[in-house]
Design a protein around this motif. Structure first.
Motif, short mmCIF file in Angstrom:
data_model
loop_
_atom_site.label_atom_id
_atom_site.label_comp_id
_atom_site.label_asym_id
_atom_site.label_seq_id
_atom_site.Cartn_x
_atom_site.Cartn_y
_atom_site.Cartn_z
N CYS A 22 50.46 48.67 80.50
CA CYS A 22 49.55 49.58 79.80
C CYS A 22 48.82 48.89 78.65
O CYS A 22 47.63 49.12 78.44
N HIS A 23 49.53 48.05 77.92
CA HIS A 23 48.97 47.47 76.70
C HIS A 23 48.57 46.01 76.79
O HIS A 23 47.71 45.55 76.03
N HIS A 24 49.15 45.26 77.68
CA HIS A 24 48.91 43.81 77.74
C HIS A 24 48.36 43.37 79.09
O HIS A 24 48.50 42.21 79.47
N HIS A 25 47.73 44.27 79.81
CA HIS A 25 47.32 43.95 81.17
C HIS A 25 46.22 42.91 81.23
O HIS A 25 46.03 42.25 82.25
N SER A 26 45.45 42.76 80.15
CA SER A 26 44.40 41.72 80.13
C SER A 26 44.13 41.29 78.70
O SER A 26 44.46 41.99 77.74
N HIS A 27 43.52 40.12 78.57
CA HIS A 27 43.14 39.59 77.26
C HIS A 27 41.89 40.32 76.76
O HIS A 27 41.29 41.12 77.48
N SER A 28 41.49 40.01 75.54
CA SER A 28 40.33 40.68 74.95
C SER A 28 39.05 40.40 75.73
O SER A 28 38.12 41.22 75.73
N ASP A 29 38.99 39.23 76.40
CA ASP A 29 37.80 38.91 77.18
C ASP A 29 37.83 39.48 78.59
O ASP A 29 36.94 39.25 79.39
N GLY A 30 38.91 40.25 78.91
CA GLY A 30 39.02 40.88 80.21
C GLY A 30 39.80 40.08 81.25
O GLY A 30 40.09 40.59 82.33
N SER A 31 40.14 38.83 80.92
CA SER A 31 40.90 38.02 81.88
C SER A 31 42.34 38.52 81.98
O SER A 31 42.90 39.07 81.02
N HIS A 32 42.95 38.31 83.16
CA HIS A 32 44.28 38.85 83.43
C HIS A 32 45.34 38.22 82.54
O HIS A 32 45.33 37.03 82.27
N TYR A 33 46.24 39.07 82.03
CA TYR A 33 47.34 38.62 81.17
C TYR A 33 48.64 38.85 81.95
O TYR A 33 49.12 39.98 82.03
N HIS A 34 49.19 37.80 82.53
CA HIS A 34 50.39 37.95 83.37
C HIS A 34 51.59 38.30 82.52
O HIS A 34 51.75 37.82 81.39
N LYS A 35 52.46 39.11 83.06
CA LYS A 35 53.67 39.55 82.34
C LYS A 35 54.53 38.37 81.93
O LYS A 35 55.15 38.38 80.85
N ASP A 36 54.55 37.33 82.76
CA ASP A 36 55.39 36.18 82.43
C ASP A 36 54.93 35.47 81.17
O ASP A 36 55.69 34.70 80.56
N ASP A 37 53.66 35.69 80.76
CA ASP A 37 53.14 35.05 79.54
C ASP A 37 53.34 35.92 78.30
O ASP A 37 53.04 35.49 77.19
N CYS A 38 53.86 37.12 78.49
CA CYS A 38 53.99 38.06 77.38
C CYS A 38 55.13 37.62 76.45
O CYS A 38 56.28 37.48 76.90
N PRO A 39 54.87 37.42 75.15
CA PRO A 39 55.93 37.00 74.21
C PRO A 39 57.07 38.00 74.12
O PRO A 39 58.22 37.60 73.92
N ILE A 40 56.75 39.30 74.27
CA ILE A 40 57.82 40.30 74.18
C ILE A 40 58.83 40.10 75.30
O ILE A 40 60.04 40.11 75.09
N TYR A 41 58.32 39.87 76.51
CA TYR A 41 59.22 39.70 77.65
C TYR A 41 59.88 38.33 77.64
O TYR A 41 60.99 38.17 78.16
N ASN A 42 59.22 37.37 77.02
CA ASN A 42 59.87 36.05 76.87
C ASN A 42 61.06 36.14 75.92
O ASN A 42 62.05 35.42 76.08
N THR A 43 60.96 37.01 74.93
CA THR A 43 62.10 37.21 74.02
C THR A 43 63.28 37.79 74.77
O THR A 43 64.44 37.47 74.47
N LEU A 44 63.02 38.63 75.77
CA LEU A 44 64.11 39.18 76.60
C LEU A 44 64.84 38.08 77.36
O LEU A 44 66.02 38.21 77.67
N ILE A 45 64.10 37.00 77.65
CA ILE A 45 64.68 35.91 78.44
C ILE A 45 65.49 34.95 77.57
O ILE A 45 66.62 34.58 77.90
N ASP A 46 64.90 34.54 76.42
CA ASP A 46 65.58 33.51 75.63
C ASP A 46 66.12 34.00 74.29
O ASP A 46 66.78 33.26 73.57
N GLY A 47 65.84 35.26 73.94
CA GLY A 47 66.37 35.81 72.70
C GLY A 47 65.68 35.32 71.44
O GLY A 47 66.09 35.67 70.33
#
Length: 486
Positions: free
Chosen positions: A65-90
């Motif tokens: 809903c909130h991170h689906h694309s960058h400000s320029d409209g390019s796709h923002y993959h979930k794997d690049d999301c810092p929030i979800y990266n924190t779930l992986i490495d703490g």
């Protein structure tokens, strides 16, 4: 932000009920995520900022809903999301260069942190705290724009100051257009007629006649008088450097170009550009000059960005440009572009009657420059000045006066050591071997009368130039049948 430890009794979503009251009260948006990355907590501030109600997002992947694309409209993959990266490495993360998307499809810049949540030493989720930094970004952008404008103005003023210092140095000892002879009156009339137009002016004349002074007067009397007059001597630079001087260059455009520099065309925007010795331009530079005249645009050396300019162009040369066109040294199309309104500055030998006024004006300027108190030129000294041919024109006269004033010990200049310049040949007045002495005398008197506009008596008159009493000159004119043409 350090990791959050939850040791007290929690609700089924692992968030403390008593803490929830505090989280609901803060102005920052707060999201809680479980280990699957699904939303388990959303506070009212987050709802207000995003337009998404908590009931619409709980149990869902918020990145979609909130991170689906960058400000320029390019796709923002979930794997690049810092929030979800924190779930992986703490590891806690702080981000301030991304955007969140609202429910209505608009976005806003955010600053957010993602921090792991622990219970009994075991990570159970992530909390993300964010705030809208739109105003901060707008302020930063406004400050950057203001700074760029200040830097641009500072750079422009710096360059203009450098050029003005050079101009002032060049103008030391310059004189105004002095004289009342017919050639000078005609010149002044031409200047007044064309100064308030936007027409391109081509000033021609021998070296030392004051072509640059004419250009300055054209600018001073024009509608652009409150804008800069930028001058460049085309003969003072090599072909390679002249292009940079006229059009400017970018940093690294060539060896030695250590910074970006504006050219004279850019500095003359909305003002007047004076190209002295324009005949010295290379054919390549002539081609580029023609384009600027036609399109009022150019590119700096080393740049592909087009710069628009609004300039009034004045050029000058001591060459016969049309002859150089015939010789293949000057472009014909450029010649006709420059020769819209031609002005010819007369040589000093064609206006000897102006010498007394010129001398008076020059002495006044040189007294200030040299700290002298010279008041006049002796009668014999003035005769010598009037009889000289002055091949170097006003510049030569100025140099002779300055040299004499430096050597003078009193208030009167005698010119006892003045070496007469060789006269400039005039085919119509050349003395031939088969002329009688009387014919030579007659021709000489006629030449002096023409130079003095047929004025016989008074300071600067033909009698003074010839060293004769006015009555004697009139007698010789009657004897030689010399009369003023009607």
């Amino acid at each position: 932000m350090s990791a959050i430890n939850l040791k007290d009794k929690t609700n089924h979503d692992n968030f403390l009920p008593e803490n929830q009251l505090i989280l609901n009260a803060v102005s920052e948006g707060i999201y809680g995520f479980d280990l699957e990355g699904n939303a388990v907590f959303i506070n009212p501030a987050a709802e207000r900022m995003t337009g998404w109600r908590s009931a619409e997002l709980l149990g869902k992947n918020i990145h979609d809903c909130h991170h689906h694309s960058h400000s320029d409209g390019s796709h923002y993959h979930k794997d690049d999301c810092p929030i979800y990266n924190t779930l992986i490495d703490g590891m806690a993360r702080e981000i301030s260069h991304e955007v969140f998307w609202r429910k209505d499809g608009t976005s806003f810049p955010v600053h957010y942190t993602s921090t792991a949540v622990y219970k009994d030493g075991v990570m159970i989720g992530v909390v993300a705290i964010f705030r809208d930094i739109s105003i901060q970004k707008q302020t930063e952008q406004s400050l950057r724009q203001a700074l760029e404008q200040v830097q641009a103005l500072s750079e422009k003023l710096s360059f203009e100051n450098q050029y003005l210092q050079l101009e002032l140095a060049d103008r030391t000892g310059d004189v105004e257009i002095s004289g009342s002879s017919q050639p000078i009156n005609q010149l002044i009339q031409q200047i007044k007629l064309v100064s308030n137009t936007e027409s391109t002016v081509l000033i021609s004349g021998e070296n030392g006649t004051g072509k640059e002074l004419v250009a300055r007067n054209l600018h001073r009397l024009s509608n652009r008088a409150d804008k800069p007059l930028i001058s460049v001597n085309c003969a003072a630079f090599s072909s390679a450097l002249l292009e940079s001087e006229l059009f400017g260059h970018e940093k690294g455009a060539y060896t030695g170009a250590t910074s970006r520099r504006k050219g004279r065309f850019e500095l003359a925007h909305q003002g007047t550009l004076f190209l002295d010795e324009v005949a010295e331009l290379s054919l390549e530079a002539q081609s580029k000059l023609l384009r600027v005249i036609q399109e009022q645009e150019f590119e700096r050396v080393g740049s592909s960005q087009t710069i628009k300019v609004d300039i009034r162009l004045i050029t000058a040369t001591h060459h016969d440009l049309l002859k150089r066109v015939e010789q293949g040294l000057f472009r014909m199309d450029l010649y006709y572009r420059l020769n819209v309104f031609p002005i010819v500055v007369p040589p000093l030998r064609q206006r000897h009657s102006d010498i007394p006024e010129l001398v008076s004006h020059l002495i006044e300027d040189l007294n200030r420059k040299l700290g002298k108190k010279v008041t006049q030129v002796s009668h014999k000294g003035m005769q010598k000045l009037m009889q000289n041919s002055w091949p170097g024109n006003v510049r030569e006269l100025q140099n002779v006066l300055e040299r004499e004033m430096i050597l003078a010990n009193g208030p009167v200049l005698e010119f006892s050591q003045l070496t007469m310049s060789a006269p400039v040949e005039n085919v119509a007045n050349t003395i031939t071997n088969n002329q009688t002495l009387q014919q030579v005398e007659r021709q000489h008197i006629i030449n002096i009368l023409k130079q003095t506009q047929w004025r016989i008596s008074g300071s600067g008159g033909a009698a003074a130039v010839l060293g004769l009493p006015p009555s004697t000159l009139r007698s010789r004119m009657n004897k030689l049948a010399i009369s003023r043409p009607i």
